[in-house]
Scaffold this motif. Structure first.
Motif, PDB file in Angstrom:
ATOM      1  N   MET B   1      47.072  29.076  46.576  1.00 45.80           N
ATOM      2  CA  MET B   1      47.536  30.437  46.275  1.00 45.80           C
ATOM      3  C   MET B   1      48.873  30.676  46.928  1.00 45.80           C
ATOM      4  O   MET B   1      49.146  31.714  47.504  1.00 45.80           O
ATOM      5  CB  MET B   1      46.499  31.416  46.821  1.00 45.80           C
ATOM      6  CG  MET B   1      46.375  32.688  45.998  1.00 45.80           C
ATOM      7  SD  MET B   1      46.222  32.313  44.284  1.00 45.80           S
ATOM      8  CE  MET B   1      47.309  33.524  43.601  1.00 45.80           C
ATOM      9  N   ILE B   3      52.390  31.664  47.119  1.00 45.07           N
ATOM     10  CA  ILE B   3      53.285  32.449  46.279  1.00 45.07           C
ATOM     11  C   ILE B   3      54.705  32.195  46.770  1.00 45.07           C
ATOM     12  O   ILE B   3      55.028  32.450  47.919  1.00 45.07           O
ATOM     13  CB  ILE B   3      53.007  33.952  46.418  1.00 45.07           C
ATOM     14  CG1 ILE B   3      51.527  34.223  46.336  1.00 45.07           C
ATOM     15  CG2 ILE B   3      53.776  34.730  45.388  1.00 45.07           C
ATOM     16  CD1 ILE B   3      50.899  33.780  45.071  1.00 45.07           C
ATOM     17  N   PRO B 538      37.879  34.960  41.857  1.00 46.59           N
ATOM     18  CA  PRO B 538      39.263  34.503  42.019  1.00 46.59           C
ATOM     19  C   PRO B 538      39.498  34.002  43.437  1.00 46.59           C
ATOM     20  O   PRO B 538      38.794  34.391  44.366  1.00 46.59           O
ATOM     21  CB  PRO B 538      40.089  35.761  41.735  1.00 46.59           C
ATOM     22  CG  PRO B 538      39.156  36.893  41.822  1.00 46.59           C
ATOM     23  CD  PRO B 538      37.786  36.373  41.548  1.00 46.59           C
ATOM     24  N   HIS B 540      41.497  34.607  45.672  1.00 44.89           N
ATOM     25  CA  HIS B 540      41.791  35.581  46.728  1.00 44.89           C
ATOM     26  C   HIS B 540      40.671  36.624  46.855  1.00 44.89           C
ATOM     27  O   HIS B 540      40.869  37.646  47.508  1.00 44.89           O
ATOM     28  CB  HIS B 540      43.120  36.264  46.440  1.00 44.89           C
ATOM     29  CG  HIS B 540      43.178  36.920  45.081  1.00 44.89           C
ATOM     30  ND1 HIS B 540      43.431  36.224  43.928  1.00 44.89           N
ATOM     31  CD2 HIS B 540      42.990  38.189  44.702  1.00 44.89           C
ATOM     32  CE1 HIS B 540      43.401  37.040  42.900  1.00 44.89           C
ATOM     33  NE2 HIS B 540      43.129  38.241  43.331  1.00 44.89           N
ATOM     34  N   ASP B 543      41.150  41.871  44.407  1.00 45.16           N
ATOM     35  CA  ASP B 543      42.538  42.243  44.113  1.00 45.16           C
ATOM     36  C   ASP B 543      43.064  43.210  45.160  1.00 45.16           C
ATOM     37  O   ASP B 543      44.201  43.163  45.575  1.00 45.16           O
ATOM     38  CB  ASP B 543      42.639  42.869  42.717  1.00 45.16           C
ATOM     39  CG  ASP B 543      42.500  41.803  41.638  1.00 45.16           C
ATOM     40  OD1 ASP B 543      42.665  40.621  41.974  1.00 45.16           O
ATOM     41  OD2 ASP B 543      42.228  42.161  40.483  1.00 45.16           O
ATOM     42  N   GLY B 580      40.956  39.968  39.034  1.00 46.01           N
ATOM     43  CA  GLY B 580      41.527  38.763  39.636  1.00 46.01           C
ATOM     44  C   GLY B 580      42.981  38.556  39.301  1.00 46.01           C
ATOM     45  O   GLY B 580      43.517  37.467  39.460  1.00 46.01           O
ATOM     46  N   SER B 581      43.643  39.599  38.830  1.00 43.94           N
ATOM     47  CA  SER B 581      45.014  39.418  38.358  1.00 43.94           C
ATOM     48  C   SER B 581      46.049  39.546  39.464  1.00 43.94           C
ATOM     49  O   SER B 581      47.207  39.219  39.270  1.00 43.94           O
ATOM     50  CB  SER B 581      45.322  40.444  37.271  1.00 43.94           C
ATOM     51  OG  SER B 581      45.191  41.743  37.827  1.00 43.94           O
ATOM     52  N   ASN B 582      45.630  40.018  40.623  1.00 46.36           N
ATOM     53  CA  ASN B 582      46.602  40.177  41.697  1.00 46.36           C
ATOM     54  C   ASN B 582      46.944  38.821  42.271  1.00 46.36           C
ATOM     55  O   ASN B 582      46.127  38.165  42.886  1.00 46.36           O
ATOM     56  CB  ASN B 582      46.026  41.080  42.783  1.00 46.36           C
ATOM     57  CG  ASN B 582      47.002  41.277  43.914  1.00 46.36           C
ATOM     58  OD1 ASN B 582      48.164  40.883  43.806  1.00 46.36           O
ATOM     59  ND2 ASN B 582      46.535  41.872  44.984  1.00 46.36           N
ATOM     60  N   THR B 583      48.171  38.395  42.062  1.00 48.51           N
ATOM     61  CA  THR B 583      48.554  37.082  42.577  1.00 48.51           C
ATOM     62  C   THR B 583      49.399  37.207  43.835  1.00 48.51           C
ATOM     63  O   THR B 583      49.874  36.231  44.368  1.00 48.51           O
ATOM     64  CB  THR B 583      49.363  36.314  41.529  1.00 48.51           C
ATOM     65  OG1 THR B 583      50.393  37.166  41.075  1.00 48.51           O
ATOM     66  CG2 THR B 583      48.477  35.876  40.404  1.00 48.51           C
ATOM     67  N   ASN B 584      49.550  38.413  44.305  1.00 54.27           N
ATOM     68  CA  ASN B 584      50.456  38.624  45.435  1.00 54.27           C
ATOM     69  C   ASN B 584      49.677  38.646  46.751  1.00 54.27           C
ATOM     70  O   ASN B 584      49.862  39.517  47.580  1.00 54.27           O
ATOM     71  CB  ASN B 584      51.192  39.949  45.224  1.00 54.27           C
ATOM     72  CG  ASN B 584      52.443  39.989  46.057  1.00 54.27           C
ATOM     73  OD1 ASN B 584      52.836  38.976  46.630  1.00 54.27           O
ATOM     74  ND2 ASN B 584      53.044  41.157  46.156  1.00 54.27           N
ATOM     75  N   HIS B 586      48.431  36.608  50.129  1.00 52.63           N
ATOM     76  CA  HIS B 586      48.748  35.473  50.993  1.00 52.63           C
ATOM     77  C   HIS B 586      47.469  34.835  51.501  1.00 52.63           C
ATOM     78  O   HIS B 586      46.621  35.499  52.066  1.00 52.63           O
ATOM     79  CB  HIS B 586      49.577  35.970  52.162  1.00 52.63           C
ATOM     80  CG  HIS B 586      49.831  34.928  53.173  1.00 52.63           C
ATOM     81  ND1 HIS B 586      50.626  33.848  52.916  1.00 52.63           N
ATOM     82  CD2 HIS B 586      49.380  34.781  54.434  1.00 52.63           C
ATOM     83  CE1 HIS B 586      50.665  33.085  53.990  1.00 52.63           C
ATOM     84  NE2 HIS B 586      49.912  33.626  54.924  1.00 52.63           N
ATOM     85  N   THR B 657      50.376  43.615  49.011  1.00 52.68           N
ATOM     86  CA  THR B 657      50.683  42.426  49.789  1.00 52.68           C
ATOM     87  C   THR B 657      49.743  42.373  50.963  1.00 52.68           C
ATOM     88  O   THR B 657      49.899  43.082  51.938  1.00 52.68           O
ATOM     89  CB  THR B 657      52.123  42.490  50.303  1.00 52.68           C
ATOM     90  OG1 THR B 657      52.948  42.842  49.216  1.00 52.68           O
ATOM     91  CG2 THR B 657      52.538  41.162  50.877  1.00 52.68           C
TER      92      THR B 657
END
Lengths: 218, 668, 117
Positions: B1, B3, B538, B540, B543, B580-584, B586, B657
């Motif tokens: 993950m 980014i 997901p 992470h 979300d 699960g769309s939050n890719t931001n 850490h 974030t």
């Protein structure tokens, strides 16, 4: 070996700890994860040393007649001196923590090295003691007193040695500029371990060395 | 993950570094989180959980085959299918495997996967330690099983009573493998216990107070505390055994005044909490399954929590009931009889609460629920035969007979293992994104349940007839033949049941691939937080950090009451669950070092058994793992600094974030 | 994010966190503690020498155990900061100690080490 992993984690914390996380304000209890980890680990260690001390106490009384026993080998004045050394190292440890918490790096270095040195003196004393006992005829395999005594004090000695390694590690990290006032918590965690080892010695010194020795029962 | 960010990254000191692909030479952290290689370096609690599951199922087959070998041997009087020596090895390894390499890691699989999710965290408190625990367990498991090829497996029974395990009476290497292998597995358990305790206490989402945690989380927390305090006891016992065998110490040397009873005490001080370490995870699992499929909240939540804690506590005060025939003396025996009877009380509370949860509920008997009900019934039978052991005179008669074998299989198989299967069916969609097939599931359940009862039910009779456990064979004249044949038949029915499960896994996966059904994040209309995010989970987890208001918070987000006081749906899971769309987000970077560090331990084991020269490579590997662990960068500089207070204040408000739980990011 | 990460868990958190690092005593205080510990150790060692060796055994056990416990508690409370730190550390550690004492004392009882049973 478990403490290796745990301590390695503590050491890693030094390395990577972000300043704002050292006080642990992000956790749900407000307590730092690393410190809680060390305390939980020490809680577990109580049962480890409890088992060893119990084994020793049990076997001390089961020693068959005519076997080399505690009263034959112990040198109380010498061991008392070792005990004072270890006690003193607890003081220097807490002074090291106090120094780094207020940013007094010179004293931090002095007290950290002093603590490690005192620990090393203790270990040297233990090696000397073991050697003398061995020459007096008490080997690891001689009898149940020998086995349980060397195992108990040996486990403690390994713990002290590991503490020395951790102390040297935080000293080196400090020299490299990776451990400063904002990461005083790492020093505190190493200190917790060190004081715990001292506490265990307080128990061992009383229970193993000072308690009245049996006049060979059974 | 990881980014990637284009802007320069800030150091704590405030200076700015530009991106550098290899900041510390060999000590960069591995990057990939996909592909087969990523499984070796992962620190993701979900992947580790899956690996625990796969590993435990693999050893389940191993232990199962061992069980079948035993049953083949005992299917005929005077059989010589296995030699006496091999028979000893097989029944010892069957016990050791099923306890330490199946049930415990299977529970760890559920704990690893679910605890962070259920408390609303992004990972465990110490992700690398978590990976270390898994590899360490696997290293210990492999080490134990290599004994088959290196001079014979352990043959002293799973509780390895001294002095039967001394170098005199067990001259092969088997018991060395036992002592050191369990030592390594014990390190795994202890580290994992510390990690999960810190996770549950410290990583809970806002609002998730202790008394809002799901019962499964609670039971696993109790289990971790039991492990925390019980593992050091067996650590010492195993050390004493190793020192006796390898370095000629005298701990269990009767001629020198050593006390074999000490082994029994230390082993069972660990061993009885261990029994609850095995069963409480299953209790936790069915406490999630039963409310969901009864469409009612768990009955008496505080009592469920309280009785779990009470079982954990009292589990420490009953160990000597394993030792009633060892000559403890009447007062000890009476005291431990009483405490053993009392521990049935909190267990009874739990059974009552499960029944009360089902009472008046709208029951859905799918496979998961069937297994859960199977646990209640089968465990109750095992619990009742357990009470007969609390009665010391009766126990004296039954000790080391098949009655005991019947009893503990009813609690461990009928309780713990059926509970785990209930969990498999329940959380499979969460983990893999598709349900297990119900038709095969029913076949799996019924063959297993019937096979189980046919196998272990008659053992009660055999035991009361006087058939001793662990005997290699019996005579025709003993009159044990018929029941033994029934038992052996039953064991193969169980094997068919297990096979049905494996077929189900394959069939369901194929079906899901060929004909994907959109089942949403929450196919069971369940109650706890793990269902509030997409399935499969997901990487992470969430979300946005969940905020908890209620016990069974997820259910309360879906259901409310209208003016008349009836419960009505206020939201559909698909609409309110995280997609699960939050890719931001850490996440901690993977790491090689847990693997390196943990696989140095079995080499140390071989060194003690075969040649101390092996300590050199082991030491180098250990040191490399240790130093590499301590020195590798916290995270790959390539990765986004999610929790970056230094320069992010301006744009931190809208962007989610977030960093993996607080210290987790810093420590790992 | 930080607004979500406030302390919200009153059942575990006793509020000592905020002043965790303010209450720490001065170096001189630590030195005084160490002096007291050293003094107790001196008494302990003193019991070894002949003059007190004739004291009844139970008195020796009582005095030594008492001093051991006092030293133990002092190191824990002051050097390990248990007195100032959050109550959870105390609970975890004491749980370990109490459990250890209970199980091993019971084991000794079962061994009939205390003269009954």
């Amino acid at each position: 070996m478990t403490e290796t992993a745990v301590a390695s984690e503590a050491a890693a914390a030094t390395d990577h700890g972000h300043a704002h996380q050292s006080s642990g304000h992000d956790t749900s209890t407000g307590i730092s994860n690393n410190k809680l980890m060390m305390w939980v680990f020490l809680g577990s260690e109580c049962l480890l040393f409890g088992a060893l001390i119990s084994t020793y106490m049990l076997y001390k009384e089961r020693l068959p007649d005519g076997e080399l026993g505690p009263s034959d080998v112990f040198d109380i004045p010498f061991t008392s001196l070792s005990s004072f050394v270890l006690l003193l190292s607890s003081l220097t440890m807490v002074l090291a923590l106090s120094a780094i918490s207020r940013g007094d790096y010179r004293n931090f270095r002095i007290w950290t090295l002093t603590t490690a040195t005192l620990g090393a003196i203790f270990i040297a004393g233990q090696i000397y003691e073991f050697t003398v006992f061995y020459e007096e005829g008490l080997g690891y395999t001689t009898n149940i007193f020998g086995s349980s005594f060397y195992t108990l004090t040996g486990f403690h000695g390994v713990h002290v040695s590991f503490g020395i390694i951790m102390l040297l590690a935080i000293y080196i990290m400090h020299r490299q500029g990776r451990l400063n006032q904002d990461k005083a918590e790492t020093v505190e965690i190493v200190g917790l371990y060190w004081h715990f080892v001292d506490i265990v010695w307080i128990l061992i010194f009383t229970v193993v060395y000072l308690f009245p020795q049996p006049e060979s029962v059974l | 993950m990881a980014i990637t960010e284009d802007r320069p990254l800030a150091l704590e000191s405030g200076e700015v570094v530009t991106k550098n692909n290899r900041p510390l030479g060999a000590l960069t952290r591995p990057q990939s989180d996909v592909g087969w290689a990523s499984w070796f370096t992962t620190v993701d609690h979900k992947k580790i959980g899956i690996m625990y599951g796969v590993g435990s199922l693999f050893f389940f087959l191993f232990g199962g085959v061992e069980a079948l070998l035993i049953r083949i041997q005992l299917s005929q009087p005077g059989n010589s299918f296995l030699s006496e020596s091999l028979y000893n090895q097989v029944f010892t390894m069957h016990g050791v495997t099923m306890v330490f390499l199946v049930i415990m890691p299977m529970a760890a699989a559920f704990a690893n996967y679910l605890l962070p999710l259920q408390v609303g965290a992004r990972d465990v408190a110490f992700p690398r330690l978590n990976a270390f625990s898994f590899w360490c367990w696997l290293a210990g498991a492999i080490f134990l099983n290599t004994s088959w090829f290196l001079g014979g497996a352990p043959d002293g029974g799973w509780f390895a009573y001294a002095p039967n395990t001394s170098a005199t009476f067990a001259p092969g290497n088997g018991m060395d493998f036992y002592a050191i292998g369990l030592q390594i597995a014990g390190i795994a358990s202890l580290v994992s216990a510390i990690n999960l305790i810190v996770t549950v206490l410290n990583m809970r989402a806002p609002g998730m107070t202790l008394l809002k945690m799901p019962i499964f989380t609670w039971m696993m927390l109790v289990v971790q505390f039991l492990l925390l305090f019980a593992v050091p006891v067996i650590t010492i016992a195993l050390f004493l055994l190793t020192f006796d065998r390898s370095f000629d110490a005298n701990f269990f040397n009767v001629a020198e005044g050593g006390s074999p009873l000490l082994w029994q005490h230390l082993f069972w001080i660990f061993g009885h909490p261990e029994v609850y370490i095995l069963i409480l995870p299953a209790f936790g699992i069915i406490s999630e399954v039963i409310p969901t499929f009864s469409r009612k909240p768990i009955f008496g939540y505080p009592f469920m929590v309280g009785s779990g804690i009470a079982i954990g506590f009292m589990g420490w005060g009953v160990w000597a009931h394993h030792m009633f025939v060892s000559g403890l003396g009447p007062i000890s025996v009476a005291a431990f009889s009483l405490s053993t009877m009392f521990i049935a009380v909190p267990t009874g509370v739990k059974i009552l609460n499960w029944l009360a949860t089902m009472w008046g509920g709208r029951l859905r008997f799918n496979t998961s629920m069937l297994f859960a009900v199977g646990v209640i019934t089968m465990f109750t039978i095992g619990g009742l035969s357990g009470v007969t052991h609390a009665v010391a005179p009766s126990d004296t008669q039954q000790t080391d007979t098949y009655y005991i074998v019947a009893h503990f299989h009813y609690v461990i198989f009928g309780g713990a293992l059926l509970g785990m299967f209930s969990g498999f069916y329940f959380w499979w969609p969460k983990v893999f994104g598709h349900k297990l097939n119900e038709k095969w599931g029913k076949i799996n359940f019924w063959t297993m349940l019937i096979g189980f009862n046919v196998t272990f039910g008659p053992m009660h009779v055999l035991g009361l007839q006087g058939m001793a456990r662990r005997h290699h064979s019996y005579a025709e004249a003993d009159g044990f033949t018929v029941w033994n044949q029934v038992v052996s038949l039953g064991s193969f029915v169980i094997a068919i049941g297990v096979l049905a499960f494996l077929i189900n896994v394959v069939v369901s996966r194929r079906e899901a691939k060929r004909n994907p059904v959109e089942m949403g994040p929450d196919p069971w209309d369940a109650r706890s937080l793990e269902w509030s995010t997409a399935s499969p989970t997901p990487v992470h987890n969430f979300d946005k950090d969940p905020v908890v208001q209620y016990q069974d918070d997820w259910w309360h987000r879906k259901w409310g009451t209208n003016d008349e006081g009836t419960i009505v749906r206020i939201a559909h899971p698909e609409d309110i669950a995280d997609d699960g769309s939050n890719t931001n987000v850490h996440l901690p970077s993977p790491s090689y070092w847990p693997l390196v560090l943990s696989f140095s331990l079995p080499i140390i084991g071989y060194a003690i058994i075969f040649s101390l020269w092996l300590l050199i490579p082991a030491g180098i590997m250990f040191l490399a793992g240790f130093v590499g662990w301590a020195l590798e960068p916290a995270d790959d500089p390539e990765a986004a600094h999610g929790h970056d207070d230094h320069d992010d204040h301006g744009d931190n408000h809208d962007a989610a974030t977030v960093s993996v739980g607080a210290e987790g990011a810093s420590v790992d | 994010m930080t607004d979500l990460a406030v302390n919200h868990d009153s059942d575990l958190h006793d509020g000592s966190h905020d002043d965790e690092h303010h209450d720490h005593p001065s170096d001189w205080f630590y030195i005084k503690i160490a002096l007291i510990l050293a003094f107790f150790t001196l008494i302990e060692v003193g019991t070894y020498f002949e003059s007190v060796h004739n004291a009844p055994e139970w008195a020796m056990y009582a005095v030594l155990t008492f001093l051991m416990v006092v030293k133990f508690v002092m190191v824990g409370a002051y050097f390990m900061h248990l007195k100032y730190d959050t109550v959870m550390f105390r609970r975890v550690f004491i749980a370990g100690i109490v459990l250890a004492i209970v199980v091993y004392v019971i084991m000794f009882l079962a061994y009939n080490r205390f003269g009954f049973a």
